[in-house]
Design a protein around this motif. Structure first.
Motif, short mmCIF file in Angstrom:
data_model
loop_
_atom_site.label_atom_id
_atom_site.label_comp_id
_atom_site.label_asym_id
_atom_site.label_seq_id
_atom_site.Cartn_x
_atom_site.Cartn_y
_atom_site.Cartn_z
N GLN A 181 0.84 -1.19 0.00
CA GLN A 181 0.00 0.00 0.00
C GLN A 181 0.87 1.25 0.00
N PRO A 182 0.84 2.04 -1.07
CA PRO A 182 1.62 3.28 -1.08
C PRO A 182 1.17 4.21 0.04
N VAL A 183 2.12 4.91 0.65
CA VAL A 183 1.77 5.88 1.67
C VAL A 183 0.98 7.01 1.01
N PRO A 184 -0.24 7.27 1.49
CA PRO A 184 -1.06 8.30 0.83
C PRO A 184 -0.48 9.69 1.01
N ARG A 185 -0.66 10.51 0.01
CA ARG A 185 -0.18 11.89 0.08
C ARG A 185 -1.18 12.80 0.76
N GLU A 186 -2.46 12.41 0.71
CA GLU A 186 -3.51 13.23 1.29
C GLU A 186 -4.16 12.48 2.45
N PRO A 187 -4.59 13.20 3.49
CA PRO A 187 -5.24 12.54 4.63
C PRO A 187 -6.62 12.01 4.28
N LEU A 188 -7.07 11.03 5.05
CA LEU A 188 -8.41 10.50 4.87
C LEU A 188 -9.45 11.46 5.42
N LEU A 189 -9.11 12.15 6.51
CA LEU A 189 -10.05 13.05 7.18
C LEU A 189 -9.87 14.49 6.71
N PRO A 190 -10.96 15.23 6.58
CA PRO A 190 -10.83 16.66 6.29
C PRO A 190 -10.23 17.39 7.49
N SER A 191 -9.66 18.54 7.25
CA SER A 191 -9.00 19.31 8.30
C SER A 191 -9.96 19.58 9.45
N GLY A 192 -9.50 19.30 10.67
CA GLY A 192 -10.29 19.57 11.86
C GLY A 192 -11.12 18.40 12.35
N LYS A 193 -11.47 17.47 11.47
CA LYS A 193 -12.28 16.33 11.90
C LYS A 193 -11.41 15.32 12.65
N GLY A 194 -11.93 14.81 13.75
CA GLY A 194 -11.18 13.85 14.56
C GLY A 194 -10.12 14.51 15.42
N ALA A 195 -10.22 15.83 15.62
CA ALA A 195 -9.19 16.55 16.36
C ALA A 195 -9.12 16.12 17.82
N ARG A 196 -10.22 15.61 18.38
CA ARG A 196 -10.21 15.18 19.78
C ARG A 196 -9.47 13.86 19.98
N ILE A 197 -9.18 13.18 18.88
CA ILE A 197 -8.48 11.89 18.97
C ILE A 197 -6.97 12.15 18.91
N ALA A 198 -6.29 11.87 19.99
CA ALA A 198 -4.84 12.07 20.06
C ALA A 198 -4.14 10.80 19.64
N VAL A 199 -3.15 10.90 18.77
CA VAL A 199 -2.37 9.75 18.33
C VAL A 199 -0.91 10.00 18.68
N ARG A 200 -0.29 9.06 19.37
CA ARG A 200 1.11 9.21 19.78
C ARG A 200 1.80 7.86 19.83
N PRO A 201 3.14 7.87 19.80
CA PRO A 201 3.87 6.60 19.94
C PRO A 201 3.65 6.00 21.33
N VAL A 202 3.62 4.69 21.38
CA VAL A 202 3.54 3.96 22.64
C VAL A 202 4.90 3.30 22.85
N ALA A 203 5.67 3.81 23.81
CA ALA A 203 7.02 3.32 24.05
C ALA A 203 7.00 2.01 24.84
N SER A 204 8.15 1.36 24.90
CA SER A 204 8.24 0.05 25.55
C SER A 204 7.90 0.10 27.03
N GLU A 205 8.16 1.25 27.69
CA GLU A 205 7.89 1.36 29.12
C GLU A 205 6.53 1.98 29.41
N ASP A 206 5.75 2.24 28.36
CA ASP A 206 4.44 2.89 28.52
C ASP A 206 3.43 1.93 29.14
N ALA A 207 2.72 2.41 30.14
CA ALA A 207 1.71 1.59 30.81
C ALA A 207 0.55 1.25 29.88
N THR A 208 0.45 1.96 28.76
CA THR A 208 -0.62 1.68 27.80
C THR A 208 -0.54 0.25 27.28
N LEU A 209 0.66 -0.30 27.20
CA LEU A 209 0.82 -1.68 26.72
C LEU A 209 -0.01 -2.65 27.55
#
Length: 252
Positions: A44-72
């Motif tokens: 799957q080629p990395v898309p050049r354009e986002p799936l969501l329009p600007s501003g939509k889904g802004a309340r959803i935070a996306v971040r890396p989950v490190a090895s020591e993160d309790a999220t695991l």
């Protein structure tokens, strides 16, 4: 029984439907000592354009989950599986809504070792591709923008790192995820089928090695950057998944 068989074959196609039923019979009759796994490999080629329009889904935070993160500890996956991923150097992105983990995806930058059968997929050198896997969305959020927000952030990070595309594998029996992959621009790149009986494993693949039989060893499949001019997969390859929303687990 015949009605159920007909329904499965209409949904998956005659070949995949028959293999699915054989896999179920093998698993049940052997008490789990034998199994049949069939995967379609995708680019799957990395898309050049986002799936969501600007501003939509802004309340959803996306971040890396490190090895020591309790999220695991909150991920619905066995601890041993997560430990192996961390030790292998694989990376994870988590999606959070109000502090609650609502989705995640994992990706490997060098190689991916299959977790249902014995094999390793080795990525092309140079960092132009990654292997993404275990894309999970909380079933309660399936119709929300969580998946799109998670994928948009992953794609932005991939573009920044010079990644041109991602490889992945999806079960040939998971028609909703196959349909979703095609809608996102994925191209079927190969197929691998594994038959396991006890410790013995037979692998039949469209990639080299095309045939591999062993009791303990595993085949290693070298992935190559696809020809960007390759034709789009035909409708027969695209399964019969319709336009259903993404499944809770994208890569199964």
């Amino acid at each position: 029984m015949l009605r159920k068989l007909g329904s499965i074959q209409r949904q998956m196609g005659a070949r995949e439907g028959s293999l699915y039923l054989l896999a179920r019979v093998l698993d049940g009759a052997s008490g789990g000592r034998a199994g049949l796994y069939r995967y379609h490999l995708f680019w799957q080629p990395v898309p050049r354009e986002p799936l969501l329009p600007s501003g939509k889904g802004a309340r959803i935070a996306v971040r890396p989950v490190a090895s020591e993160d309790a999220t695991l500890e909150r991920m619905p996956r066995p601890r041993e599986v997560l430990r192996r991923r961390v030790e292998s150097g694989d990376r994870c992105l988590g999606a959070f809504l109000g502090g609650e983990l609502v989705g995640f995806l994992w990706y490997a930058e060098d190689r991916y070792r299959e977790d249902e059968a014995r094999c390793t997929y080795r990525l092309p050198p140079g960092g132009a591709a990654v292997w993404d896997y275990d894309v999970y969305i909380d079933p309660r959020r399936r119709l929300s923008p969580v998946f799109a927000r998670l994928w948009d952030e992953a794609a932005a990070r991939f573009r920044a790192a010079g990644v041109q595309g991602t490889f992945s594998r999806i079960s040939a029996f998971n028609t909703p995820s196959l349909a979703s992959q095609y809608r996102l621009g994925g191209r079927k790149w190969g197929t691998v089928t594994f038959l396991r009986v006890g410790n013995w494993q037979l692998a039949v693949s469209s990639l080299a090695p095309r045939l591999h039989l062993s009791r303990r060893a595993e085949p290693v499949f070298q992935m190559e950057m696809p020809d960007t001019g390759a034709p789009t997969p035909c409708a027969e390859d695209q399964g019969r998944g319709g336009t259903a929303p993404p499944a809770a687990d994208q890569r199964e």
